[in-house]
Design a protein around this motif. Structure first.
Motif, PDB file in Angstrom:
ATOM      1  N   PHE A   1     -38.672 -62.880 -14.818  1.00 60.68           N
ATOM      2  CA  PHE A   1     -39.613 -62.478 -15.858  1.00 60.68           C
ATOM      3  C   PHE A   1     -38.881 -62.159 -17.152  1.00 60.68           C
ATOM      4  O   PHE A   1     -39.344 -62.520 -18.250  1.00 60.68           O
ATOM      5  CB  PHE A   1     -40.445 -61.288 -15.389  1.00 60.68           C
ATOM      6  N   GLU A   2     -37.747 -61.485 -17.041  1.00 62.21           N
ATOM      7  CA  GLU A   2     -36.974 -61.159 -18.240  1.00 62.21           C
ATOM      8  C   GLU A   2     -36.463 -62.417 -18.925  1.00 62.21           C
ATOM      9  O   GLU A   2     -36.443 -62.501 -20.162  1.00 62.21           O
ATOM     10  CB  GLU A   2     -35.808 -60.243 -17.871  1.00 62.21           C
ATOM     11  N   ALA A   3     -36.068 -63.424 -18.139  1.00 60.62           N
ATOM     12  CA  ALA A   3     -35.607 -64.688 -18.719  1.00 60.62           C
ATOM     13  C   ALA A   3     -36.737 -65.380 -19.469  1.00 60.62           C
ATOM     14  O   ALA A   3     -36.546 -65.893 -20.587  1.00 60.62           O
ATOM     15  CB  ALA A   3     -35.059 -65.597 -17.624  1.00 60.62           C
TER      16      ALA A   3
ATOM     17  N   GLU B   1     -39.388 -63.966 -20.751  1.00 58.78           N
ATOM     18  CA  GLU B   1     -39.706 -63.162 -21.930  1.00 58.78           C
ATOM     19  C   GLU B   1     -38.691 -63.387 -23.041  1.00 58.78           C
ATOM     20  O   GLU B   1     -39.042 -63.443 -24.220  1.00 58.78           O
ATOM     21  CB  GLU B   1     -39.770 -61.685 -21.538  1.00 58.78           C
ATOM     22  N   ALA B   2     -37.424 -63.521 -22.679  1.00 54.36           N
ATOM     23  CA  ALA B   2     -36.376 -63.719 -23.680  1.00 54.36           C
ATOM     24  C   ALA B   2     -36.511 -65.068 -24.382  1.00 54.36           C
ATOM     25  O   ALA B   2     -36.266 -65.184 -25.588  1.00 54.36           O
ATOM     26  CB  ALA B   2     -35.004 -63.609 -23.020  1.00 54.36           C
TER      27      ALA B   2
ATOM     28  N   THR C   1     -44.631 -57.836  -8.941  1.00 57.91           N
ATOM     29  CA  THR C   1     -43.887 -57.829 -10.204  1.00 57.91           C
ATOM     30  C   THR C   1     -44.796 -58.232 -11.355  1.00 57.91           C
ATOM     31  O   THR C   1     -44.787 -57.600 -12.422  1.00 57.91           O
ATOM     32  CB  THR C   1     -42.694 -58.799 -10.123  1.00 57.91           C
TER      33      THR C   1
ATOM     34  N   CYS D   1     -34.398 -70.873 -14.592  1.00 59.56           N
ATOM     35  CA  CYS D   1     -33.487 -69.880 -14.034  1.00 59.56           C
ATOM     36  C   CYS D   1     -33.578 -69.928 -12.513  1.00 59.56           C
ATOM     37  O   CYS D   1     -34.586 -70.366 -11.952  1.00 59.56           O
ATOM     38  CB  CYS D   1     -33.761 -68.477 -14.562  1.00 59.56           C
TER      39      CYS D   1
ATOM     40  N   ARG E   1     -46.146 -56.071 -14.938  1.00 60.60           N
ATOM     41  CA  ARG E   1     -45.823 -56.566 -16.270  1.00 60.60           C
ATOM     42  C   ARG E   1     -47.048 -57.095 -17.012  1.00 60.60           C
ATOM     43  O   ARG E   1     -47.205 -56.854 -18.214  1.00 60.60           O
ATOM     44  CB  ARG E   1     -44.749 -57.659 -16.174  1.00 60.60           C
TER      45      ARG E   1
ATOM     46  N   GLY F   1     -43.750 -62.945 -23.388  1.00 59.36           N
ATOM     47  CA  GLY F   1     -44.304 -62.494 -22.120  1.00 59.36           C
ATOM     48  C   GLY F   1     -44.978 -63.604 -21.329  1.00 59.36           C
ATOM     49  O   GLY F   1     -45.547 -64.539 -21.896  1.00 59.36           O
TER      50      GLY F   1
ATOM     51  N   THR G   1     -37.440 -59.767 -11.203  1.00 56.71           N
ATOM     52  CA  THR G   1     -37.304 -59.070 -12.477  1.00 56.71           C
ATOM     53  C   THR G   1     -36.508 -59.915 -13.471  1.00 56.71           C
ATOM     54  O   THR G   1     -36.895 -60.062 -14.637  1.00 56.71           O
ATOM     55  CB  THR G   1     -36.619 -57.706 -12.277  1.00 56.71           C
ATOM     56  N   ARG G   2     -35.416 -60.514 -12.989  1.00 53.72           N
ATOM     57  CA  ARG G   2     -34.595 -61.357 -13.865  1.00 53.72           C
ATOM     58  C   ARG G   2     -35.376 -62.580 -14.347  1.00 53.72           C
ATOM     59  O   ARG G   2     -35.241 -62.994 -15.509  1.00 53.72           O
ATOM     60  CB  ARG G   2     -33.329 -61.800 -13.133  1.00 53.72           C
TER      61      ARG G   2
END
Length: 276
Positions: free
Chosen positions: A73-75, A77-78, A123, A59, A127, A82, A70-71
């Motif tokens: 880490f979310e990517a 995780e998705a 960040t 990403c 998390r 984690g 944030t994006r």
């Protein structure tokens, strides 16, 4: 613990489109980890991740952006779950002596190398602590010990990063996270090519440069062994670290090294011209 038998981890690597970051991602995948590659160059980092197969994804991340972190880490995780390990590798330099460097370039170096990394660490702290585990690996520089001509603001950003890293590690000593700091020397990446073009930072050529894969091996090994700090080269790096404590010694030794670097740079340029 044998690094090759380490438990599979989810690793987020910044600056992973090329250079040391790409080498870290490639080796981490080869060791059985799953890797989220991030870089400000979206096209390049996506291409790099595709070349590494299904255990890699990518990403875009400008590490100066809190929302971008944030994006990222979310990517991760998705796709993988984690993040277990954050490798803060992204960094920049602009060469030239301090008086000749435009103000914006001074700011760029600090905003990326120091403030961007700080944003990523903060960040990750939130998390990873919520998950009850995690490992933060910051790629710093041998210039965090020994200031060099031609690199004044770059050195300042790395001095600051080392202080920040160890301060946070002490603050979080009773928490569930591990912290490792890696100090590469001159490394054969695009940054070194930039330095070759500028005689003001010829000191980069005073000592042998390292391949990115050598630095990557230290970083990926650290996922398993969790050292507090790693310097390059192992022996000479310790000497440089000690020399940095004594300003008078620095002012005697560094000009000698700079002169050696100028000579070596001229030899490299002559060799390059001869093979054109």
């Amino acid at each position: 613990m044998n690094p090759k038998n380490e438990q599979e981890q989810v690793v987020l690597v910044t600056g992973a489109a090329g250079g040391i970051g790409a080498a870290i991602a490639e080796l981490a995948v080869a060791r059985g980890h799953r890797v989220m590659l991030t870089d400000v160059d979206e096209v390049a980092v996506v291409s790099r991740a595709r070349s590494l197969g299904p255990r890699a994804a990518a990403c875009m991340l400008d590490i100066r952006s809190s929302a971008g972190w944030t994006r990222a880490f979310e990517a991760a995780e998705a796709v993988f779950g984690g993040v277990d390990v954050l490798v803060n590798n992204a960094g920049i330099t602009h060469t030239r002596v301090a008086r000749d460097l435009p103000e914006q370039q001074h700011r760029d170096i600090v905003e990326v190398n120091l403030l961007g990394t700080i944003t990523g660490v903060c960040t990750a702290l939130e998390r990873m602590t919520a998950r009850g585990r995690g490992h933060i690996i910051n790629v710093c520089s041998m210039t965090s010990f020994l200031p060099l001509p031609g690199y004044a603001t770059y050195c300042a950003s790395k001095f600051g990063l080392r202080a920040f890293h160890h301060s946070v590690a002490i603050e979080e000593r009773d928490g569930p996270l591990d912290f490792t700091l890696i100090h590469p020397p001159s490394t054969r990446t695009g940054m070194l090519a930039q330095e070759m073009a500028d005689p003001s930072c010829a000191i980069a050529f005073a000592e042998k440069s390292y391949a990115p894969q050598r630095i990557a091996r230290a970083v990926v090994d650290a996922i398993a062994t969790k050292p507090v700090e790693v310097v390059f080269p192992p022996l000479a790096g310790r000497v440089q670290r000690i020399a940095g404590v004594f300003p008078r010694l620095m002012r005697r030794v560094i000009p000698v090294a700079e002169a050696r670097g100028l000579r070596q740079r001229e030899r490299l340029l002559s060799h390059s011209d001869a093979h054109r």
